[in-house]
Design a protein around this motif. Structure first.
Motif: not given
Length: 348
Positions: A9, A18, A39, A37, A85, A73-74, A70, A11, A21-22, A87
């Motif tokens: 994914v 985001n 970026h 994840i 996850a 978010l993780a 990130l 983002t 990501v979810r 990143v």
């Protein structure tokens, strides 16, 4: 995709990014899959801002800030979906980076559009290029995550591409069931009406056509080995884009799964025209599934897509004459017009 074991994914920290990501995290939780994840910082996109605003802007600082975002978010999805996850922040060309990373996963998840200040991953044509060229299923997230997908619509045209779409949809929602849908082109019916074919004959022809296509849909699903899950079938007359969108709205679909043909950016049935328009106008998420590598490009399906102008001209007069003859045969052979016949036999 034999099984959903790894998900990529990307983002740009926008709302859509985001949400992607979810959604990827929820899918990873449901299937026990690994999640990565990503970026991407585009150095070419940042250079104009760096030169204009601050020649001393430290690009490493931007990368550090992205890594921190990130990680936050993780942590969020780790607590919400009980998973770990990986990143990664990469400074490179977004499209090339994403294409390389997609070769090692089963599913790619992207947000539809980005709103970052910098020229990031989901700005411009990166998503569209991924949808056209990527050889992995690409899930485009357009909505916030409310839960698992429960109403999944799979429009099919009986090609290898739609076969692949059915298989992937089955693996993603086998417990919730699927809605298999086919749009029938009404061109032939219009020709019959222009030929003044009786209305009851047109209705009879429609019933026969619907029955045949419905049976074909069920045979197709059975041959693919996915008929063990709850399955719903639906047909509609009209252009495939409008029919699919209308049925998705009526169904309240939260995911549309469609196939695409080949890697070409021109002339494909589903991502050159139909699925790109469905993706643009649908309010739900959409999963684009590539045609399997070991199949030849599918032929145009007359029942779904109208003939291209470059194809041979349809002789409407001949079709009308055939329809009139068919009408007479139907009228004579219809069970309503049959009369019981009794033959007397002399007993010996």
């Amino acid at each position: 995709m034999t099984s959903l074991t790894s998900i990529l994914v990307a983002t740009d920290f926008s709302i859509d990014g985001n949400n992607a990501v979810r959604r990827a995290a929820l899918l990873a939780h449901e299937h026990g899959a690994r999640i990565r994840i990503l970026h991407v910082l585009s150095a070419a996109g940042c250079k104009p801002l760096r030169d204009w605003f601050s020649p001393t802007l430290d690009f490493d600082l931007k990368a550090t800030q992205a890594r921190d975002a990130l990680r936050r978010l993780a942590v969020e999805i780790s607590g919400a979906y009980d998973l770990t996850a990986s990143v990664e922040v990469i400074v490179s060309d977004p499209f090339e980076t994403l294409m390389q990373a997609s070769e090692h996963v089963d599913l790619v998840v992207l947000g539809r559009r980005g709103h970052g200040r910098l020229r990031g991953l989901l700005v411009g044509r990166t998503v569209d290029r991924m949808l056209r060229i990527c050889r992995r299923p690409v899930l485009v997230v357009k909505t916030s995550v409310q839960g698992t997908y429960r109403r999944v619509l799979v429009p099919i045209d009986f090609t290898a591409s739609s076969d692949a779409a059915i298989r992937v949809a089955y693996r993603m929602c086998r417990d919730e069931g699927m809605h298999v849908f086919h749009a029938i082109n009404s061109q032939r019916e219009a020709v019959l009406r222009d030929a003044d074919v009786p209305e009851h004959v047109i209705r009879e022809t429609r019933v026969m056509e619907e029955g045949a296509i419905n049976a074909r849909m069920r045979r197709k699903v059975a041959r693919l080995g996915v008929d063990s899950t709850p399955m719903n079938y639906a047909l509609a007359y009209g252009p495939p884009v409008r029919s699919t969108l209308r049925h998705a709205q009526r169904l309240g679909a939260d995911l549309i799964v469609a196939g695409k043909q080949g890697r070409s950016t021109l002339g494909s049935f589903l991502l050159g025209s139909v699925s790109s328009r469905v993706l643009a106008e649908a309010t739900c998420d959409m999963l684009i599934v590539p045609r399997p590598r070991d199949t030849s490009p599918p032929q145009a399906v007359e029942a779904v897509a109208p003939r291209l102008k470059s194809e041979p001209y349809i002789d409407n007069a001949a079709l009308a004459r055939s329809a009139a003859a068919h009408a007479g045969a139907l009228t004579q052979g219809h069970w309503i017009n049959n009369r019981a016949r009794f033959v007397s036999r002399r007993s010996s």
